[in-house]
Motif scaffolding. Structure first.
Motif, PDB file in Angstrom:
ATOM      1  N   LEU A 183       1.404   1.623 -11.934  1.00 33.44           N
ATOM      2  CA  LEU A 183       0.915   0.405 -11.285  1.00 33.44           C
ATOM      3  C   LEU A 183       1.418   0.310  -9.845  1.00 33.44           C
ATOM      4  O   LEU A 183       0.681  -0.090  -8.938  1.00 33.44           O
ATOM      5  N   ALA A 184       2.684   0.665  -9.645  1.00 32.54           N
ATOM      6  CA  ALA A 184       3.247   0.634  -8.296  1.00 32.54           C
ATOM      7  C   ALA A 184       2.578   1.667  -7.394  1.00 32.54           C
ATOM      8  O   ALA A 184       2.300   1.403  -6.219  1.00 32.54           O
ATOM      9  N   GLN A 185       2.323   2.855  -7.936  1.00 35.88           N
ATOM     10  CA  GLN A 185       1.641   3.888  -7.152  1.00 35.88           C
ATOM     11  C   GLN A 185       0.236   3.454  -6.778  1.00 35.88           C
ATOM     12  O   GLN A 185      -0.276   3.825  -5.716  1.00 35.88           O
ATOM     13  N   GLN A 186      -0.387   2.649  -7.628  1.00 31.86           N
ATOM     14  CA  GLN A 186      -1.722   2.124  -7.350  1.00 31.86           C
ATOM     15  C   GLN A 186      -1.681   0.873  -6.473  1.00 31.86           C
ATOM     16  O   GLN A 186      -2.722   0.268  -6.216  1.00 31.86           O
ATOM     17  N   GLN A 187      -0.477   0.498  -6.053  1.00 32.36           N
ATOM     18  CA  GLN A 187      -0.249  -0.660  -5.188  1.00 32.36           C
ATOM     19  C   GLN A 187      -0.679  -1.979  -5.838  1.00 32.36           C
ATOM     20  O   GLN A 187      -1.057  -2.930  -5.153  1.00 32.36           O
ATOM     21  N   LYS A 188      -0.610  -2.029  -7.162  1.00 30.57           N
ATOM     22  CA  LYS A 188      -0.924  -3.259  -7.873  1.00 30.57           C
ATOM     23  C   LYS A 188       0.295  -4.163  -7.992  1.00 30.57           C
ATOM     24  O   LYS A 188       0.170  -5.349  -8.291  1.00 30.57           O
ATOM     25  N   ILE A 189       1.473  -3.593  -7.813  1.00 32.23           N
ATOM     26  CA  ILE A 189       2.700  -4.370  -7.785  1.00 32.23           C
ATOM     27  C   ILE A 189       3.562  -3.853  -6.644  1.00 32.23           C
ATOM     28  O   ILE A 189       3.437  -2.703  -6.218  1.00 32.23           O
ATOM     29  N   LYS A 190       4.426  -4.713  -6.137  1.00 32.34           N
ATOM     30  CA  LYS A 190       5.355  -4.296  -5.085  1.00 32.34           C
ATOM     31  C   LYS A 190       6.648  -5.087  -5.243  1.00 32.34           C
ATOM     32  O   LYS A 190       6.675  -6.142  -5.880  1.00 32.34           O
TER      33      LYS A 190
END
Length: 223
Positions: A183-190
């Motif tokens: 999810l982080a790699q997909q920039q859905k969370i930061k």
């Protein structure tokens, strides 16, 4: 906090891909804890549902994003005593941000047709927040205690609501960590991160103590 760390085997490591390790570091703690807490309740969420996040410091900020990533149609309500943190919560995806108190309870009840929220995540865990959590949860919902504040949940025939499940999940699993990293790699969370060199570690602790860190403090031995 050291420049190097010996890892027993490669199987304990997860590839970060294009993620900056200095930004990704808190994902294995605040990120995974929030992901696990939200994922177990996803079946209750969806269009027309409400999730309440009580306490929107570093952990709560992640919880908001996890709800948004796993159930985009859910209305997310952030509750805190700090107006600045509530502003951050809205930037992180909260639909509504409420100062903690009776007015917040009334607003959540009004938003949900007096039914309460399907999911209430208490990221603080003190007596006042647990009391509020019991007030805004709904029948057959989930009241999830994540914070380690040491409070006591008021329990009687009517509180929490009938057949509302109460759980205190802790951390998460390796497969969940891998899912969250994706999810982080997909920039859905930061993750909101403030960096400190190793020699300023004591200063970082003091800022945490004083509530001056917006997200998470990360010690970087090599600036």
């Amino acid at each position: 906090m050291a420049e190097y760390l010996v890892v027993p085997a490669a199987r304990f490591l997860i590839p970060l891909g294009n993620l900056d390790p200095r930004q990704a570091a808190p994902l294995s703690d605040a990120g995974l804890t929030s992901y696990h807490a939200v994922k177990r309740s996803v079946h209750l969420l969806g269009p027309g549902s409400t999730a309440v996040v009580i306490g929107v410091g570093g952990l709560g900020q992640m919880a908001i994003q996890m709800v948004r990533a796993l159930s985009a149609a859910t209305t997310v309500v952030a509750v805190d005593t700090d107006a600045g943190k509530l502003e951050t919560a809205q930037r992180m995806g909260a639909d509504e941000a409420l100062l903690s108190g009776e007015e917040a309870v009334t607003r959540i009840k009004d938003m949900t047709g007096q039914q309460g929220a399907q999911l209430v995540l208490d990221m603080v865990g003190t007596d006042p927040t647990l009391r509020m959590a019991a007030q805004v949860a709904r029948m057959l919902g989930h009241l999830t205690i994540v914070g380690l504040g040491g409070g006591v949940l008021p329990v009687n025939f009517a509180s929490p609501p009938h057949e509302c499940s109460v759980a205190s999940p802790y951390w998460g699993s390796l497969p969940e960590l891998m899912e969250m990293i994706t999810l982080a790699q997909q920039q859905k969370i930061k993750m909101l991160v403030e960096h400190f060199p190793l020699e300023r570690a004591n200063e970082a602790y003091q800022l945490l103590h004083d509530g001056e860190i917006q997200g998470r403090a990360v010690i970087t031995p090599h600036p």
